[in-house]
Design a protein around this motif. Structure first.
Motif, PDB file in Angstrom:
ATOM      1  N   ALA A   2       0.834  -1.210   0.000  1.00 19.04           N
ATOM      2  CA  ALA A   2       0.000   0.000   0.000  1.00 19.04           C
ATOM      3  C   ALA A   2       0.864   1.253   0.000  1.00 19.04           C
ATOM      4  O   ALA A   2       0.563   2.231  -0.692  1.00 19.04           O
ATOM      5  CB  ALA A   2      -0.933  -0.011   1.206  1.00 19.04           C
ATOM      6  N   GLN A   3       1.942   1.219   0.763  1.00 16.48           N
ATOM      7  CA  GLN A   3       2.835   2.383   0.824  1.00 16.48           C
ATOM      8  C   GLN A   3       3.523   2.598  -0.523  1.00 16.48           C
ATOM      9  O   GLN A   3       3.685   3.733  -0.968  1.00 16.48           O
ATOM     10  CB  GLN A   3       3.883   2.209   1.930  1.00 16.48           C
ATOM     11  CG  GLN A   3       3.332   2.221   3.348  1.00 16.48           C
ATOM     12  CD  GLN A   3       2.866   3.587   3.797  1.00 16.48           C
ATOM     13  OE1 GLN A   3       3.067   4.585   3.101  1.00 16.48           O
ATOM     14  NE2 GLN A   3       2.218   3.647   4.939  1.00 16.48           N
TER      15      GLN A   3
ATOM     16  N   ARG B 167       1.161   4.159  -3.132  1.00 19.47           N
ATOM     17  CA  ARG B 167       0.741   5.553  -3.038  1.00 19.47           C
ATOM     18  C   ARG B 167       1.860   6.529  -3.374  1.00 19.47           C
ATOM     19  O   ARG B 167       1.651   7.738  -3.379  1.00 19.47           O
ATOM     20  CB  ARG B 167       0.120   5.844  -1.672  1.00 19.47           C
ATOM     21  CG  ARG B 167       1.082   5.940  -0.549  1.00 19.47           C
ATOM     22  CD  ARG B 167       0.313   6.237   0.719  1.00 19.47           C
ATOM     23  NE  ARG B 167       1.213   6.573   1.788  1.00 19.47           N
ATOM     24  CZ  ARG B 167       0.964   7.479   2.716  1.00 19.47           C
ATOM     25  NH1 ARG B 167      -0.151   8.146   2.712  1.00 19.47           N
ATOM     26  NH2 ARG B 167       1.830   7.710   3.660  1.00 19.47           N
TER      27      ARG B 167
ATOM     28  N   VAL C 182       3.792   8.711  -5.744  1.00 19.97           N
ATOM     29  CA  VAL C 182       3.234   9.325  -6.948  1.00 19.97           C
ATOM     30  C   VAL C 182       3.787   8.705  -8.243  1.00 19.97           C
ATOM     31  O   VAL C 182       3.018   8.421  -9.159  1.00 19.97           O
ATOM     32  CB  VAL C 182       3.438  10.859  -6.902  1.00 19.97           C
ATOM     33  CG1 VAL C 182       3.103  11.503  -8.240  1.00 19.97           C
ATOM     34  CG2 VAL C 182       2.576  11.445  -5.793  1.00 19.97           C
ATOM     35  N   PRO C 183       5.095   8.457  -8.393  1.00 22.55           N
ATOM     36  CA  PRO C 183       5.573   7.926  -9.675  1.00 22.55           C
ATOM     37  C   PRO C 183       5.396   6.418  -9.843  1.00 22.55           C
ATOM     38  O   PRO C 183       5.899   5.866 -10.826  1.00 22.55           O
ATOM     39  CB  PRO C 183       7.060   8.294  -9.677  1.00 22.55           C
ATOM     40  CG  PRO C 183       7.422   8.628  -8.290  1.00 22.55           C
ATOM     41  CD  PRO C 183       6.195   8.782  -7.477  1.00 22.55           C
ATOM     42  N   VAL C 184       4.698   5.778  -8.930  1.00 25.12           N
ATOM     43  CA  VAL C 184       4.490   4.331  -9.058  1.00 25.12           C
ATOM     44  C   VAL C 184       3.230   4.054  -9.893  1.00 25.12           C
ATOM     45  O   VAL C 184       2.154   4.554  -9.593  1.00 25.12           O
ATOM     46  CB  VAL C 184       4.367   3.671  -7.665  1.00 25.12           C
ATOM     47  CG1 VAL C 184       3.844   2.245  -7.783  1.00 25.12           C
ATOM     48  CG2 VAL C 184       5.717   3.681  -6.971  1.00 25.12           C
ATOM     49  N   HIS C 185       3.414   3.268 -10.969  1.00 27.16           N
ATOM     50  CA  HIS C 185       2.276   2.921 -11.826  1.00 27.16           C
ATOM     51  C   HIS C 185       1.528   1.709 -11.297  1.00 27.16           C
ATOM     52  O   HIS C 185       0.308   1.707 -11.254  1.00 27.16           O
ATOM     53  CB  HIS C 185       2.754   2.631 -13.252  1.00 27.16           C
ATOM     54  CG  HIS C 185       3.119   3.870 -14.003  1.00 27.16           C
ATOM     55  ND1 HIS C 185       2.263   4.507 -14.861  1.00 27.16           N
ATOM     56  CD2 HIS C 185       4.260   4.600 -14.009  1.00 27.16           C
ATOM     57  CE1 HIS C 185       2.854   5.580 -15.367  1.00 27.16           C
ATOM     58  NE2 HIS C 185       4.066   5.658 -14.864  1.00 27.16           N
TER      59      HIS C 185
END
Lengths: 168, 591
Positions: A68-69, A72, A74-77
């Protein structure tokens, strides 16, 4: 509650931008999670995507938190838990330097042959072997090389992919 | 220069205008001089000059929390950025949308240890929701828009945009904000329908239900607070709020049990311990709320609604997780409740309320009044009563606080009937938050009464902002509960460290009345209970910043209290409870 510590292999598709690896690594150190191994490289130049494969450990709740971390950031697709989501293939590459002469040298070469390791460099007193496969196999190989003059080990860490036709 | 070309600074300001920004809080310095030059030549964006960068971020937080808009900060490189770090961390912990523009040395000097250089993106990475370093002119406008998108979508938070000076001075083209959404960041807003159905059914069957709601309801917008209020009234179920959630349900509502947590009410905490179905709406099972996790609400089914999936199952295992925006989810829940014509179990609910009323009868916030010493609780009761009257006649009242005993008393004794009227540093617990936050609130609501409930220790941490109040004629009222101690530290030392008051007493405090005067404000003081009403009335009437120095009982402690490591039903109700419930060794190591 299930407190058993388990290992999970997680694939993370990220935007290939400066600092993205620092975000991932900082998340792990900042929140006290473990990284057993981590590999990263660009996988799609046009779409500017990199893929991170990481092996981590923790109880069920911690593994869930980690995902989950990660998700969240931002640059993780996308984040895929390969261990949880079904069968996957995993492999690691290692280079192993062994120095020695005489019987030890012959034995090292013989074992390398059994492990299908290839010789990448040789002198009269040393070999650099390259081998790939499951991490356990590499552990075993390194273990066997120790008494035969192990000098140096370099491992990539695990890369992994789900079996079947679906992509990440 | 072609017609479409403009400087980086102009692009920054144009992006701010497009994002609907009308005010920014900042402090100039070498690296951001180009933006200040561009600011000088326009009127769309107003700049409030603070006295220290920490003040700028807290002011932006106060602005954001009282308006629901993004708060914007502009600071220079190096020390400007590092001074902003506490505020950024504060905004991250409390999920406040803030965009902080930091100057940076020119790109060719980055990494050279240049004058006023700091690795701002490196330093702020763990204390922001996201951050950017703009190294290419063509990225500037897009990054500015992205920063606003990220700050306010999903779980809100602070975003830093680091702007090298050559980018600010270079020429580029402006781009309007993209309408197509973000490439990788797309938070889930709508909750899973199946889980929502499950949750509503669980709620309908509950015998001892409890709503436990937090800052997520406030962050979701005033409509979410209204929906929560509707749902609570429709079901007739009891509701408790966290420190961050005060105002989400009107405090006057009879279903409101008061605040939950370490210094929450007895009825809230015991109800939380004993309930059979708990619906957590936009709260995060924080350690201040749960107490000892092993004994936390042992017999309840738990429903958790949160926009941030990482909040779910972090501290407490829940039975029905719902990821989504609180407002959306509540709306669907209410529809479902009506469509399926659910009715609460009347008999069970009556018994539950009867039980709760018995807990209420304990009157956990009672205190011993004294004739010649002002009790801090008394001062706040009077502040509540007098400002309530004022708000009925003349409009809104906003409260901010610093951090410590006064903050907890304020949370206990002030009543909030609307969201966005209460600004306090919950997660990070930042002393020095209240005054600059109040400044931001007053900028957003020039005609409202804005009061910072403070302690004499906290207020000194950002006292320099009194000067900002004077410059912009912001009539903020600072209401100091002065006990000459760092009260909460002293309380813990009394309860946990054998009364060894190590470094918690402040000698040589300033004379706050004279201090106020030197900052072009008005100073008032009360030393006896019968002076309190006059002081508050005078404070409210003065159309200038005021410091009201209220000398309170030095030995008063905040009760009730769940000592660290204890469970909800091991609450200390008052000083007489202390001997029976010594704090465990396990509890001692907790904060």
């Amino acid at each position: 509650m299930d407190e058993q510590i388990r290992f999970h292999t997680i694939a993370v598709l990220v935007e290939n931008e400066p600092g993205v690896l620092a975000r991932v690594v900082g998340l792990f150190s900042g929140r006290g999670y473990n990284i057993e191994s981590l590999t990263v490289a660009e996988v799609d130049h046009k779409e500017n995507l990199s893929r991170i494969t990481l092996v981590t450990s923790g109880n069920v709740m911690v593994i869930e938190q980690i995902k989950a971390q990660l998700d969240r950031l931002v640059p993780v697709h996308s984040v895929k838990d390969l261990t949880l989501e079904g069968p996957h293939v995993a492999a690691e590459l290692a280079m192993v330097k062994v120095a020695g002469t005489g019987d030890k040298r012959v034995e090292a070469l013989r074992i390398a042959d059994i492990f299908e390791a290839t010789v990448q460099d040789t002198t009269l007193e040393s070999f650099v072997f390259r081998l790939h496969g499951q991490s356990a196999k590499i552990d075993q190989f390194i273990g066997l090389m120790k008494p035969l003059g192990l000098v140096d080990v370099c491992r990539t860490g695990v890369v992994a992919m789900a079996r079947g036709k679906e992509g990440i | 220069m072609s017609r479409d070309q403009m400087t980086g600074s102009e692009i920054v300001l144009k992006a701010l205008a497009e994002q609907g920004v009308d005010v920014i809080f900042g402090y100039p310095g070498g690296a951001v001089l180009p933006i200040y030059d561009a600011l000088f030549q326009q009127n769309a964006v107003r700049h409030i000059l603070v006295r220290q960068e920490a003040g700028a971020v807290h002011a932006a937080e106060g602005y954001a929390r009282s308006t629901g808009k993004v708060g914007v900060v502009l600071v220079t490189s190096g020390p400007g950025a590092t001074n902003a770090v506490t505020g950024l961390t504060d905004a991250l912990m409390d999920s406040i949308p803030v965009v902080c523009l930091t100057g940076q040395v020119p790109t060719h000097l980055i990494g050279n240890d240049a004058f006023q250089e700091a690795d701002t993106t490196g330093i702020t990475r763990p204390c922001t929701k996201h951050n950017f370093l703009v190294k290419r002119m063509e990225d500037l406008a897009r990054v500015m828009h992205e920063a606003f998108y990220i700050a306010q979508n999903g779980r809100p938070g602070p975003v830093v945009v680091d702007l090298p000076k050559d980018i600010l001075q270079g020429l580029g083209e402006y781009q309007a904000a993209s309408k197509s959404g973000h490439k990788s960041y797309r938070p889930q807003v709508k909750g899973d329908a199946g889980n929502i159905s499950k949750a509503v059914e669980l709620l309908a069957k509950a015998k001892k239900p409890l709503f436990y709601c937090g800052g997520g309801v406030i962050n979701s917008g005033p409509a979410a607070s209204q929906l929560l209020t509707d749902f609570v009234r429709m079901t007739g179920y009891p509701c408790t709020l966290t420190l961050m959630g005060l105002g989400a349900l009107p405090a006057t509502d009879k279903r409101f049990l008061g605040m939950v947590g370490m210094h929450g009410t007895y009825e809230s905490n015991i109800a939380m311990h004993d309930c059979d179905v708990m619906v957590c709406v936009g709260a995060r099972f924080d350690d201040r709320v749960t107490g000892n996790l092993a004994h936390f609400s042992p017999n309840s089914k738990k429903i958790h609604i949160d926009i941030d999936p990482s909040s779910i199952n972090k501290n407490v295992r829940v039975d029905v997780p719902i990821v989504g925006d609180v407002g959306h989810v509540l709306e669907v829940m209410i529809k479902e409740w009506k469509a399926k014509q659910y009715k609460p179990d009347g008999k069970a609910l009556d018994a539950w309320w009867k039980q709760i009323d018995e807990w209420r009868a304990v009157d956990c916030l009672k205190y011993d009044s004294k004739k010649d010493v002002i009790k801090p609780q008394y001062a706040l009761e009077r502040l509540q009563a007098i400002t309530k009257k004022r708000s009925e006649e003349k409009g809104d009242v906003y409260f901010t606080t610093e951090v410590g005993q006064h903050q907890m008393w304020a949370a206990q004794f002030l009543h909030f009937n609307k969201p966005n009227r209460w600004m306090t540093s919950g997660g990070l617990g930042t002393m020095g938050y209240g005054l600059p936050a109040a400044m931001g609130v007053q900028v957003a609501h020039p005609d409202a009464l804005v009061v910072d409930v403070a302690g004499e220790a906290s207020i000194l941490m950002n006292i320099q902002e009194m000067s900002t109040l004077a410059q912009y004629r912001l009539p903020v009222k600072v209401f100091i509960l002065n006990n000459e101690y760092m009260g909460m530290v002293r309380q813990w030392q009394e309860l946990l460290h054998g009364g060894r008051y190590s470094e918690s007493y402040m000698e040589s405090l300033p004379d706050f009345v004279k201090l106020a005067e030197s900052f072009h404000a008005v100073g008032l003081r009360a030393e006896k209970p019968d002076q309190v009403d006059d002081l508050i009335n005078e404070m409210i009437e003065i159309d200038k910043p005021v410091i009201a120095d209220v000398m309170v009982d030095k030995a008063e402690n905040v009760f009730p209290m769940i000592p660290s490591g204890a469970a909800h039903n091991e609450m200390l109700l008052g000083p007489e409870d202390r001997a029976e419930h010594a704090v465990s060794e396990d509890g001692m190591v907790l904060v």
